[in-house]
Design a protein around this motif. Sequence first.
Motif, PDB file in Angstrom:
ATOM      1  N   ASN A 163       0.616  -1.170   0.124  1.00 17.20           N
ATOM      2  CA  ASN A 163       0.267   0.020  -0.071  1.00 17.20           C
ATOM      3  C   ASN A 163       1.009   1.192  -0.004  1.00 17.20           C
ATOM      4  O   ASN A 163       0.519   2.192  -0.386  1.00 17.20           O
ATOM      5  N   THR A 164       1.914   1.161   0.535  1.00 15.67           N
ATOM      6  CA  THR A 164       2.728   2.535   0.834  1.00 15.67           C
ATOM      7  C   THR A 164       4.218   1.951   0.769  1.00 15.67           C
ATOM      8  O   THR A 164       4.610   0.746   0.832  1.00 15.67           O
ATOM      9  N   ALA A 165       5.059   2.898   0.740  1.00 15.31           N
ATOM     10  CA  ALA A 165       6.792   2.860   0.595  1.00 15.31           C
ATOM     11  C   ALA A 165       7.045   2.135   2.046  1.00 15.31           C
ATOM     12  O   ALA A 165       7.886   1.221   1.917  1.00 15.31           O
ATOM     13  N   ASP A 166       6.410   2.471   3.216  1.00 13.11           N
ATOM     14  CA  ASP A 166       6.735   1.966   4.512  1.00 13.11           C
ATOM     15  C   ASP A 166       6.423   0.446   4.358  1.00 13.11           C
ATOM     16  O   ASP A 166       7.220  -0.248   4.903  1.00 13.11           O
ATOM     17  N   ALA A 179      13.303  -6.278  -4.410  1.00 20.41           N
ATOM     18  CA  ALA A 179      12.717  -5.090  -4.607  1.00 20.41           C
ATOM     19  C   ALA A 179      12.187  -5.292  -6.040  1.00 20.41           C
ATOM     20  O   ALA A 179      10.928  -4.402  -6.425  1.00 20.41           O
ATOM     21  N   GLU A 180      12.717  -5.904  -6.935  1.00 19.21           N
ATOM     22  CA  GLU A 180      12.154  -6.028  -8.276  1.00 19.21           C
ATOM     23  C   GLU A 180      10.638  -6.690  -8.424  1.00 19.21           C
ATOM     24  O   GLU A 180       9.917  -6.520  -9.511  1.00 19.21           O
ATOM     25  N   ARG A 181      10.301  -7.401  -7.373  1.00 19.78           N
ATOM     26  CA  ARG A 181       9.198  -7.895  -7.373  1.00 19.78           C
ATOM     27  C   ARG A 181       7.975  -7.326  -6.700  1.00 19.78           C
ATOM     28  O   ARG A 181       6.948  -7.735  -6.178  1.00 19.78           O
ATOM     29  N   THR A 182       8.459  -6.192  -5.849  1.00 15.37           N
ATOM     30  CA  THR A 182       7.511  -5.442  -4.892  1.00 15.37           C
ATOM     31  C   THR A 182       7.085  -4.108  -5.626  1.00 15.37           C
ATOM     32  O   THR A 182       7.823  -3.274  -5.981  1.00 15.37           O
ATOM     33  N   GLU A 183       5.730  -3.875  -5.802  1.00 13.65           N
ATOM     34  CA  GLU A 183       5.156  -2.526  -6.273  1.00 13.65           C
ATOM     35  C   GLU A 183       4.374  -1.998  -5.317  1.00 13.65           C
ATOM     36  O   GLU A 183       3.805  -2.531  -4.441  1.00 13.65           O
ATOM     37  N   ILE A 184       4.139  -0.661  -5.458  1.00 14.33           N
ATOM     38  CA  ILE A 184       3.614   0.212  -4.597  1.00 14.33           C
ATOM     39  C   ILE A 184       1.946   0.623  -5.208  1.00 14.33           C
ATOM     40  O   ILE A 184       2.523   1.379  -6.314  1.00 14.33           O
ATOM     41  N   VAL A 185       1.129   0.359  -4.842  1.00 11.40           N
ATOM     42  CA  VAL A 185      -0.112   0.844  -5.238  1.00 11.40           C
ATOM     43  C   VAL A 185      -0.952   1.366  -3.938  1.00 11.40           C
ATOM     44  O   VAL A 185      -1.289   1.004  -3.184  1.00 11.40           O
ATOM     45  N   ARG A 186      -1.230   2.860  -4.249  1.00  5.59           N
ATOM     46  CA  ARG A 186      -1.982   3.446  -3.042  1.00  5.59           C
ATOM     47  C   ARG A 186      -3.365   3.180  -3.112  1.00  5.59           C
ATOM     48  O   ARG A 186      -3.953   2.972  -4.287  1.00  5.59           O
ATOM     49  N   PRO A 187      -4.249   2.709  -1.975  1.00  2.36           N
ATOM     50  CA  PRO A 187      -5.514   2.440  -2.075  1.00  2.36           C
ATOM     51  C   PRO A 187      -6.219   3.636  -2.502  1.00  2.36           C
ATOM     52  O   PRO A 187      -5.740   4.756  -2.599  1.00  2.36           O
ATOM     53  N   GLY A 188      -7.561   3.454  -2.729  1.00  3.15           N
ATOM     54  CA  GLY A 188      -8.287   4.609  -2.991  1.00  3.15           C
ATOM     55  C   GLY A 188      -9.673   4.962  -2.148  1.00  3.15           C
ATOM     56  O   GLY A 188      -9.465   4.148  -0.837  1.00  3.15           O
TER      57      GLY A 188
END
Length: 438
Positions: A163-166, A179-188
């Motif tokens: 959800n976040t960089a944290d 890190a190459e398999r981890t993506e950040i997508v903020r909820p809405g």
Amino acid sequence: MLSVHTSPLHQPGTGDAGGMNVYMVQLSRALAEQGVEVDLFTRCRGEARPLRDTLAPGVTVRHLEAGPRRPLPKEDMPSLVVPFSLALLKEERPYDLVHSHYWLSGQAGRIAAAGWRIPLVHTAHTLARVKNAALAEGDVPEPELRVRGEHQVAGSADRLIANTADEARALRELYGAGAERTEIVRPGVDLGTFAPGAGRAAARARLGLPADAFVPLYAGRIQPLKGPDVMVRAIAELLAAAPYLRGRTIVPVVGGNSGAGPRGEAWELARELGVADVLRHCPPVPQAELAQWYRAADVLLVPSRSESFGLVALEAQACGTPVLASAVGGLPTAVRDRVTGMLVRGNDPVEYARWLRWFAEHPEEAALMGRAAVRHARTMSWRAAATRTLEVYRDVLRDGRPDARTSEAGAAARSCLAGASLLEGREGRKPTLTALLG
């Protein structure tokens, strides 16, 4: 999409249903609006629902037979992961990928993705190591079985959505996720439901709240991790420091007990501290009614000890209500400190009380925060979250899985599937998650 322990159809704020349920429902709807057909698999609990239930055009909730047809505490769910997975694999329909939510679904996702030879995308929502580092006094830590299970999913999934960089940092540092398999997508946030509407006065009139009351709102499940004890102590500190506020302070607590057992500690604490008279317990309500509570409040109080994101903070801001929250997890992303609300470091009730008094005594500045909060929330729609999630899906599908049998993730998942099949075939033995985790 997989959700083993809770159904997307369950009322948020009850049992184990919360922000993750909102996340799955809203993300699925937004994906369907962009042309993605979604089947959401959950466990059949014997409720009066069809085995296939249309959630929205293009989104179907499907109930699998796995374990008894009744609600079970989350602690009993690991024993149902493999039966759930094997029931899932009986589905003949081919899918492009599996997106699992929470670690139990991640384990089921490993088996399903291996059986169908398709990629696995996983969203953790909460992490045991993060939760255990922020336990309330007397709270029960997450078990080692969950920690091991999360490590396996973090190592096996083709993509991890944080959800976040944290949260992404926690996946890397605490679970060794690449890190190459981890993506950040903020909820809405559902901007159609959560909006300023007719304003505070109208909302209070509808809910029966006095127009001149000071209303700090708590919305969420009653569990130690969410800090209801901090909320109660903060209210006690506020009224001790500003006794003139007692006559006009009303604290709605909108939410139910977490899990199967009772959570009466917060109410007992309120009685001990002499503030039970200002607390008003309200059961969990549908989203449209929850929006009314947000609009009616002067400030939303989110004193969580750990929070992967904190959707309630975003929902309240979309309604024009500023937020007083702990500076943990995703809340610094959801709330702009000193702009759309206030962030508190630590769990000191005195500090929360200080800022509650500020909100009570500075309504003009608080109103400015509320207007800024609306603008901030409008930058985080579910449509944007779905667009970004779809990018992750397309990226992992471009990678393909032709050599998945030789990849570390594919080998781990197929080992899990082979173990399940082996255990299922032994006379008198049933496959268990404990066995698969070694």
